[in-house]
Design an enzyme around this catalytic site. Structure first.
Site, mmCIF file in Angstrom:
data_model
loop_
_atom_site.group_PDB
_atom_site.id
_atom_site.type_symbol
_atom_site.label_atom_id
_atom_site.label_comp_id
_atom_site.label_asym_id
_atom_site.label_seq_id
_atom_site.Cartn_x
_atom_site.Cartn_y
_atom_site.Cartn_z
ATOM 1 N N ASP A 458 50.215 -19.179 66.734
ATOM 2 C CA ASP A 458 50.291 -19.481 65.309
ATOM 3 C C ASP A 458 48.895 -19.789 64.744
ATOM 4 O OD1 ASP A 458 51.498 -19.995 62.866
ATOM 5 O OD2 ASP A 458 52.902 -21.477 63.650
ATOM 6 N N ASP A 526 58.093 -16.892 57.182
ATOM 7 C CA ASP A 526 58.872 -18.126 57.373
ATOM 8 C C ASP A 526 60.141 -18.093 56.534
ATOM 9 O OD1 ASP A 526 57.316 -19.349 59.248
ATOM 10 O OD2 ASP A 526 56.174 -20.569 57.825
#
Ligand code: DGJ
Length: 704
Positions: A458, A526
């Site tokens: 990430d 997301d």
């Protein structure tokens, strides 16, 4: 295939459907000749015989015709190359020589060598065509030749390539723009005179634009017409400038770095290699262009791109930072019972990471949460028949971490200036060798401590303080950080050959051909709302294949986003358009829900080869709130995924006219056994029984 003509000063690169031609004039001008439908060498030579337009005092004869416009001389277009030494700015080159090389695996490469004697600069323009592909890959190498002086050269800008389009009456540009939670939205509209500049000044690819463009003369459709499209393989700041020039010509130039504020300083002997800028022409509309991009990525970019990706479970939306061993074991058992193949523990397993305020940088298991480390959990996950994956964010550090306390100088920062903390974190300077060595050693130890099959890598904030105290040319941090990231991932993969990596950046903030050359899939967004996702996936599919597009089924109503309620059916069929994952709180799902989910996972496994490896046809885009659908064709198998967001009162749901089928063959529905003729499916179409709001269906047909 690369052919050479024009007494060694003309080259014709040809793929299965397209050709690309260029030549060097007697005055060493490197001119573009053709990019489009296939032509013969004699055609390219005839084009080369055509003189440039006459000189006029207010226009450059070169503008819009050069393969790689440099700064300086009779040019007014945006330069691809901008070089500065102490006394001179700009470039004047001589053509030196060319080389061609052929390799059955990597394809055919053309290298054109130029030299600027004032700057002692060697410049090589690279062109490569991969086997069986219409993609032209271009990149640039600049070398400061040792010359007895010690003065450096500064590359303010060195784009990978400039793409020149043929003359048409007008142009339309497609781009993929967005923001966090709404990435890769397709926008298509007229290209007006001037420049359209897309890019990122953020240090990563960014949620705002994918480094991609498509241009057409306003007459292309999903399955017809000429399309010229390019994509940059770079995961840092970048810029693509598409210019509609005064004479109606169009050029697109792009490379690493956003502004011309300085890319790299070349001491004598030093070189800079730009990222690859790939591009292709298609005569079959936007759909054929996407299919060509997808095949290129599966065959030549993504490691193991022809291998299937497993169904994963990820705990992030279920647990947030509240991670514990017993809870993860229970989630793993439930996931395994549903048929999940890869179990991933997200953020919160390490250091003092009980919230986003602490622990980033300390890549050892939190002793309260995992008293015996991660191995017991990893062993249980493996015993359940799944692979084990972990979330990491190696390029970041919380100031409240052991790593930062030990090495406060390892972060990007300007001494004497305020540092910006986003999500309470700072960016490590991966341009530094000691930082990379530390991370390589820590991640390697982590991968050895418990068998780990997969890392979700990430990156949750942009660069804001790109300072590098003690470095003579801190500007190079922008590119050197990305090169450092690539080196680190490559090194880990080489040391752990079975390891798979997912690129994530708060969703789709780092999706590009550069990161995809060293990762197995990307986290698309997301935003896991299944209806929003259809739009995101529609844009994503313009460039990238389903094989890399991770998509999760999460809870309904979504606790994180918009509280929309949808059925498991709708959520699963939406996520089945990519690499299926589940991210809901399985501790909260009823036995019936888990049983239904298991049947969807089982169905996905039967269609996975078709979705992940097949040719994609976008049957109906998700615009306007009506029926939308995609179709995948792989060998004898065809899969259709269809979604109906809302049905207007009394409105019939149209049949789906399928594409890519054998019209003379018959197709059997694998579930119902009903047989239909290919021509009927193509002409009248496939009838769906979709009705009402948020309905969805999967159709799996097989040619008899
Ligand atoms: C952002 C990612 O996109 C999410 O999926 C999750 O991994 C969080 N980071 C964790 O901090």
């Amino acid at each position: 295939m690369i052919e050479t003509g024009g007494s060694g000063r003309l080259w014709l690169l040809s793929g299965p459907h397209s050709s690309y031609a260029l030549h060097v004039t007697e005055r060493d001008e490197l001119l573009h000749l053709h990019w489009g439908r296939r032509i013969a060498l004699a055609d390219a030579e005839a084009l080369a015989a055509d003189p440039l337009p006459a000189e006029r005092p207010f226009e450059s004869a070169l503008d819009g015709h050069e393969e790689y416009p440099v700064e300086g001389g009779p040019r007014f277009v945006r330069p691809a190359l901008s070089v500065r030494s102490r006394e001179v700015r700009g470039t004047e080159w001589c053509f030196e020589e060319y080389e061609t090389a052929a390799d059955p695996a990597t394809g055919h490469e053309l290298r054109l060598h130029f030299h600027d004697s004032l700057h002692h600069l060697d410049l090589t323009l690279h062109y490569r065509m991969r086997p069986g592909c219409d993609v032209v890959e271009r990149w640039t190498t600049a070398t400061h030749v040792p010359n007895g002086h010690r003065a450096p050269l500064e590359l303010l800008r060195a784009d990978a390539a400039t793409w020149t389009l043929p003359h048409r009456d007008g142009w339309r540009m497609s781009q993929l723009h967005g923001r966090w939670g709404a990435e890769s939205r397709l926008l298509r509209g007229p290209l007006t005179p001037g420049e359209r500049v897309i890019g990122s000044r953020r240090g990563h690819t960014g949620h705002q634009h994918l480094p991609w463009f498509a241009l057409d003369a306003g007459d292309a459709g999903e399955e017809h017409g000429e399309v010229w499209t390019g994509a940059l393989a770079w995961s840092g700041s970048w810029r693509i400038a598409v210019a509609a020039l005064p004479d109606g010509r169009v050029q697109a130039t792009g490379g690493a770095g956003h502004d011309d504020a300085g890319l790299v300083r070349l001491d004598p002997g030093a070189s800079y290699t730009s990222p690859v800028f790939a591009a292709l022409w298609s005569g079959g509309g936007f759909g054929a262009a996407s299919r060509a991009w997808h095949a290129y990525q599966r065959d030549h970019v993504v490691p193991g791109g022809r291998q299937p990706r497993p169904v994963l479970y990820n705990s992030w939306e279920a647990t947030g930072f509240d991670v514990g061993e017993a809870q993860q074991r229970e989630l793993a058992r439930r996931a395994a019972a549903m048929g999940v193949e890869l179990f991933v523990v997200d953020d919160g397993w390490f250091g003092d990471r009980v919230s986003d305020r602490a622990g980033l940088g300390d890549w050892t298991p939190n002793p309260d949460r995992f008293p015996n480390g991660l191995k017991p959990l990893s062993d249980e996950v493996h015993a359940l028949g799944m692979q084990f994956g972990l979330w990491v964010e190696p390029e970041m550090v919380n100031p409240d971490s052991d790593l930062y306390r030990a090495h406060p100088d390892w972060v990007q920062h300007h001494p004497g200036r305020r540092s910006t903390e986003y999500r309470h974190q700072l960016v490590l300077n991966l341009a530094r060798t000691d930082v990379r060595e530390h991370l390589a050693e820590r991640l390697d130890a982590l991968l050895h401590s418990a068998p780990v099959d997969y890392l979700k890598w990430d990156f949750n904030r942009c660069f804001t303080d790109p300072g590098w105290p003690g470095e003579r040319y801190p500007e190079r941090l922008w590119t050197a950080h990305v090169e450092g990231l690539y080196e680190l991932v490559d090194r880990l993969r080489a040391a752990h050959p079975g390891l798979a990596v997912e690129s994530c950046s708060g969703g789709g903030g780092r999706v590009d051909l550069g990161i995809l050359a060293r990762t197995d899939q990307v986290w698309t967004s997301d935003n896991t709302d299944p209806l929003d996702r259809l739009h995101i996936q529609h844009g994503f599919s313009q460039l990238h294949p389903a094989r890399v597009m991770a998509a999760w089924v999460t809870d309904s109503p979504s606790p994180m986003l918009n509280h929309r309620r949808s059925s498991l059916r709708f959520r699963f069929v939406s996520a089945m358009a990519g690499v299926l994952g589940v991210g809901g709180d399985l501790l909260d799902w009823s036995a019936e829900e888990r049983a239904e989910a298991a049947s969807w996972v089982a169905l996905y496994k039967t269609i996975r080869p078709v979705v992940q490896q097949g040719d994609l046809y976008r049957l109906r885009p998700p615009d306007g709130g009506g029926l939308s659908a995609v179709q995948y064709v792989h060998g004898a198998d065809t899969v259709v995924l269809a979604w109906l967001p809302a049905q207007a009162f009394g409105a019939p749901v149209p049949p789906l006219r399928l594409r890519g089928l054998d019209r003379d063959a018959a197709y059997r529905d694998v579930t119902t056994g009903v047989v239909q003729r290919g021509a009927v499916l193509a002409e009248r179409g496939l009838r769906t029984t979709l009705a009402g709001d948020l309905d969805a269906a999967v159709f799996h047909l097989r040619r008899l």
